[in-house]
Design an enzyme around this catalytic site. Structure first.
Site, PDB file in Angstrom:
ATOM      1  N   ASP A  22       0.827  -1.209   0.000  1.00 60.05           N
ATOM      2  CA  ASP A  22       0.000   0.000   0.000  1.00 60.05           C
ATOM      3  C   ASP A  22       0.863   1.261   0.000  1.00 60.05           C
ATOM      4  O   ASP A  22       1.982   1.251   0.509  1.00 60.05           O
ATOM      5  CB  ASP A  22      -0.920  -0.014   1.233  1.00 60.05           C
ATOM      6  N   ASN A  24       1.216   3.389  -2.951  1.00 60.10           N
ATOM      7  CA  ASN A  24       1.687   3.811  -4.274  1.00 60.10           C
ATOM      8  C   ASN A  24       1.167   5.197  -4.647  1.00 60.10           C
ATOM      9  O   ASN A  24       1.897   6.028  -5.197  1.00 60.10           O
ATOM     10  CB  ASN A  24       1.232   2.832  -5.350  1.00 60.10           C
ATOM     11  N   HIS A  39       2.185   3.356  -9.041  1.00 58.56           N
ATOM     12  CA  HIS A  39       1.986   1.922  -9.296  1.00 58.56           C
ATOM     13  C   HIS A  39       3.160   1.359 -10.090  1.00 58.56           C
ATOM     14  O   HIS A  39       3.628   0.255  -9.817  1.00 58.56           O
ATOM     15  CB  HIS A  39       0.671   1.681 -10.049  1.00 58.56           C
ATOM     16  N   SER A  67      -7.632  -5.530  -4.869  1.00 56.54           N
ATOM     17  CA  SER A  67      -8.680  -6.114  -4.030  1.00 56.54           C
ATOM     18  C   SER A  67     -10.015  -6.108  -4.765  1.00 56.54           C
ATOM     19  O   SER A  67     -10.209  -5.383  -5.748  1.00 56.54           O
ATOM     20  CB  SER A  67      -8.811  -5.328  -2.718  1.00 56.54           C
ATOM     21  N   LEU A 133      10.501 -20.754  -4.714  1.00 52.09           N
ATOM     22  CA  LEU A 133       9.510 -19.879  -4.069  1.00 52.09           C
ATOM     23  C   LEU A 133       8.142 -20.000  -4.742  1.00 52.09           C
ATOM     24  O   LEU A 133       8.046 -20.019  -5.970  1.00 52.09           O
ATOM     25  CB  LEU A 133       9.989 -18.423  -4.178  1.00 52.09           C
TER      26      LEU A 133
HETATM   27  C1  IPE Z   1      -5.484  -2.769  -0.118  1.00 52.46           C
HETATM   28  O1  IPE Z   1      -5.152  -1.435  -0.283  1.00 52.46           O
HETATM   29  C2  IPE Z   1      -5.469  -3.485  -1.418  1.00 52.46           C
HETATM   30  C3  IPE Z   1      -4.173  -3.580  -2.097  1.00 52.46           C
HETATM   31  C4  IPE Z   1      -3.023  -3.159  -1.690  1.00 52.46           C
HETATM   32  C5  IPE Z   1      -4.217  -4.264  -3.340  1.00 52.46           C
HETATM   33  P1  IPE Z   1      -6.231  -0.285  -0.380  1.00 52.46           P
HETATM   34  O2  IPE Z   1      -5.472   0.980  -0.510  1.00 52.46           O
HETATM   35  O3  IPE Z   1      -7.212  -0.584  -1.451  1.00 52.46           O
HETATM   36  O4  IPE Z   1      -6.958  -0.385   1.027  1.00 52.46           O
HETATM   37  P2  IPE Z   1      -7.904   0.670   1.763  1.00 52.46           P
HETATM   38  O5  IPE Z   1      -8.995   1.037   0.806  1.00 52.46           O
HETATM   39  O6  IPE Z   1      -7.067   1.851   2.115  1.00 52.46           O
HETATM   40  O7  IPE Z   1      -8.381  -0.043   2.992  1.00 52.46           O
HETATM   41  C1  IPE Z   2      -1.685   0.207  -3.325  1.00 51.51           C
HETATM   42  O1  IPE Z   2      -1.434   1.560  -3.343  1.00 51.51           O
HETATM   43  C2  IPE Z   2      -1.904  -0.358  -4.704  1.00 51.51           C
HETATM   44  C3  IPE Z   2      -3.280  -0.821  -4.947  1.00 51.51           C
HETATM   45  C4  IPE Z   2      -4.279  -0.757  -4.119  1.00 51.51           C
HETATM   46  C5  IPE Z   2      -3.533  -1.398  -6.244  1.00 51.51           C
HETATM   47  P1  IPE Z   2      -2.606   2.638  -3.325  1.00 51.51           P
HETATM   48  O2  IPE Z   2      -2.969   2.949  -4.728  1.00 51.51           O
HETATM   49  O3  IPE Z   2      -3.713   2.183  -2.463  1.00 51.51           O
HETATM   50  O4  IPE Z   2      -1.866   3.879  -2.667  1.00 51.51           O
HETATM   51  P2  IPE Z   2      -2.473   4.932  -1.653  1.00 51.51           P
HETATM   52  O5  IPE Z   2      -3.014   4.159  -0.479  1.00 51.51           O
HETATM   53  O6  IPE Z   2      -3.532   5.658  -2.390  1.00 51.51           O
HETATM   54  O7  IPE Z   2      -1.313   5.792  -1.289  1.00 51.51           O
HETATM   55 MG    MG Z   3      -4.125   2.413  -0.486  1.00 53.68          MG
END
Ligand code: IPE
Ligand code: IPE
Ligand code: MG
Length: 252
Positions: A22, A24, A39, A67, A133
């Site tokens: 999380d 990105n 990303h 997700s 792995l």
């Molecule tokens: C969780 O991250 C899903 C992934 C990293 C793929 P999110 O950024 O979507 O989660 P929430 O919405 O903050 O809980």
């Molecule tokens: C996680 O990073 C990647 C995915 C959920 C696909 P985010 O895109 O959720 O990054 P933030 O949480 O907005 O910084």
């Molecule tokens: Mg996120």
């Protein structure tokens, strides 16, 4: 598997590490870049983490890539994430195969474009026999989806008379979950500072050690992973036993 024994004394290295990658978007925002740049940068952190797992002998690495709730994001971002997934499979699969990595993609594939489903099938088929792995990519995955699917399959067995409700045990439910054949995660890591599970492996995380770091995923480097492993190595896993029971078992 539902009643774990006292952990072995040499269990300081996790067999299975599960990561919510999380942060990105915030990484990109910090640099005044659009979210997709974050990303893309995240792919680099995936590469180093996979390499490290191979080097130290982690058996299973599970990465939460998308997700079941991420479809709620702006269409453009969803499209970019799907493209990135396809491109990464194309670019990385051969190298992973050469390194003995077995790839497993978990989640509901029915919503993916045919081209993506083909890449997933091809990557899994190519690497199925590998002994190194196991790399699990959770894509359009949700813990609730996983448990719902398992429930549906069990109900179908009951409907056709192959099972009675009295036969339902935790162990039976486990056999119907996405990672039934793999050890449960020992260490869970979430980057990005958020301290929640966000519908990741709800069942499988029951006794997993949780580790949260404020580092944003593209900044998660070798040292950061080592810090997480060190934190894990210093913990006492009790699985319901007392601390003394666990200590005594170790000294036997
Ligand atoms: C969780 O991250 C899903 C992934 C990293 C793929 P999110 O950024 O979507 O989660 P929430 O919405 O903050 O809980
Ligand atoms: C996680 O990073 C990647 C995915 C959920 C696909 P985010 O895109 O959720 O990054 P933030 O949480 O907005 O910084
Ligand atoms: Mg996120």
């Amino acid at each position: 598997m539902s009643v774990p024994s006292v952990p072995a004394p040499d269990s300081r290295l996790p067999r299975h590490v599960a990561i919510i990658m999380d942060g990105n978007g915030r990484w990109a925002k910090q640099r005044y870049l659009p979210r997709p740049a974050g990303h893309r940068a995240g792919v680099g952190a995936v590469r180093t983490t996979v390499e490290q797992c191979i080097a130290i002998g982690v058996e299973v690495l599970s990465l939460f890539a998308f997700s079941s709730e991420n479809w709620r994001r702006p269409e453009q971002e969803v499209t970019l994430l799907m493209e990135l997934f396809i491109a990464s499979l194309e670019r990385e699969t051969q190298k992973l195969h050469k390194n003995g990595v077995r790839m497993r993609i978990i989640g509901d594939r029915t919503r993916f474009a045919p081209v993506l489903r083909e890449k997933i099938d091809a990557a899994e088929a190519l690497t199925a026999g590998n002994q190194g792995l196991t790399l699990v990519i959770a894509a359009n995955y949700g813990g609730r989806w996983d448990i719902t699917e398992a429930t549906r399959r069990i109900a179908a067995d009951i409907e056709r008379g192959a099972l009675r409700s009295a036969d339902i045990t935790a162990g039976l439910i486990e056999t119907h979950l996405a990672l039934a054949d793999l050890p449960e995660p020992d260490l869970f890591i979430r980057t990005g500072g958020e301290q929640r599970i966000s519908n990741f492996m709800l069942w499988q995380l029951a006794y997993t050690e949780l580790y949260f770091t404020p580092l944003l995923w593209p900044d998660f480097d070798e040292q950061a992973f080592r810090d997480a492993l060190d934190s894990f190595a210093g913990r006492q896993r009790r699985f319901g036993f007392t601390g003394e029971q666990v200590e005594n078992q170790k000294n036997r």
